[in-house]
Design a protein around this motif. Structure first.
Motif, PDB file in Angstrom:
ATOM      1  N   GLU A  70     -53.319  87.621 -40.146  1.00  0.00           N
ATOM      2  CA  GLU A  70     -54.611  87.997 -40.722  1.00  0.00           C
ATOM      3  C   GLU A  70     -54.941  87.126 -41.926  1.00  0.00           C
ATOM      4  O   GLU A  70     -56.078  86.694 -42.096  1.00  0.00           O
ATOM      5  CB  GLU A  70     -54.623  89.480 -41.100  1.00  0.00           C
ATOM      6  N   TRP A  72     -53.846  84.085 -42.401  1.00  0.00           N
ATOM      7  CA  TRP A  72     -54.113  82.744 -41.888  1.00  0.00           C
ATOM      8  C   TRP A  72     -55.516  82.678 -41.294  1.00  0.00           C
ATOM      9  O   TRP A  72     -56.185  81.667 -41.404  1.00  0.00           O
ATOM     10  CB  TRP A  72     -53.060  82.357 -40.852  1.00  0.00           C
ATOM     11  N   ARG A  73     -55.959  83.747 -40.659  1.00  0.00           N
ATOM     12  CA  ARG A  73     -57.313  83.758 -40.080  1.00  0.00           C
ATOM     13  C   ARG A  73     -58.381  83.613 -41.156  1.00  0.00           C
ATOM     14  O   ARG A  73     -59.450  83.072 -40.903  1.00  0.00           O
ATOM     15  CB  ARG A  73     -57.538  85.054 -39.293  1.00  0.00           C
ATOM     16  N   GLU A  74     -58.097  84.100 -42.345  1.00  0.00           N
ATOM     17  CA  GLU A  74     -59.038  84.019 -43.460  1.00  0.00           C
ATOM     18  C   GLU A  74     -58.963  82.676 -44.184  1.00  0.00           C
ATOM     19  O   GLU A  74     -59.767  82.407 -45.065  1.00  0.00           O
ATOM     20  CB  GLU A  74     -58.764  85.155 -44.445  1.00  0.00           C
ATOM     21  N   ASP A  78     -57.086  75.939 -38.772  1.00  0.00           N
ATOM     22  CA  ASP A  78     -57.728  76.132 -37.475  1.00  0.00           C
ATOM     23  C   ASP A  78     -56.814  75.748 -36.303  1.00  0.00           C
ATOM     24  O   ASP A  78     -57.227  75.773 -35.154  1.00  0.00           O
ATOM     25  CB  ASP A  78     -59.049  75.369 -37.383  1.00  0.00           C
ATOM     26  N   VAL A  96     -52.181  86.455 -31.246  1.00  0.00           N
ATOM     27  CA  VAL A  96     -53.325  85.619 -31.604  1.00  0.00           C
ATOM     28  C   VAL A  96     -54.609  86.101 -30.936  1.00  0.00           C
ATOM     29  O   VAL A  96     -55.682  86.017 -31.514  1.00  0.00           O
ATOM     30  CB  VAL A  96     -53.049  84.139 -31.257  1.00  0.00           C
TER      31      VAL A  96
END
Length: 97
Positions: A70, A72-74, A78, A96
């Motif tokens: 979570e 890393w998603r923010e 990419d 993922v």
């Protein structure tokens, strides 16, 4: 990590060392590089902080990786590089998606 931080390039020019220094690990990166270039590779590896590893890799139990993903998603990341056996790849795919 010790190889990249300490042994990739010359003491004056090491892209990886510079990246970790910019991430806030300047003192640690210098120590790791000094140890590595002095031939003390085991000591260099032992000097790599656990937090530095966790700041740059998804490691640990599945639940921890799910939580860390979570963050890393923010971030601006990419692309994730994943390696392991087929079970590892399936687990990462589940997390993922």
């Amino acid at each position: 990590m010790a190889l990249y931080i300490g042994g990739m390039g010359a003491r004056e020019v090491n892209f990886h060392n510079e990246v970790f220094a910019r991430m806030g690990y300047e003192g640690e990166a210098k120590l790791i590089q000094d140890l590595y270039l002095d031939g003390k590779k085991d000591e260099a590896a032992a000097a790599v902080p656990q937090q530095l590893i966790e700041d740059t890799a998804l490691i640990g139990p599945k639940e921890k990786i799910r939580d860390d993903l979570e963050k890393w998603r923010e971030s601006v990341v990419d692309t994730l590089l994943v390696s392991g056996d087929v079970n590892t790849l399936r687990t990462v795919a589940e997390l993922v998606l």
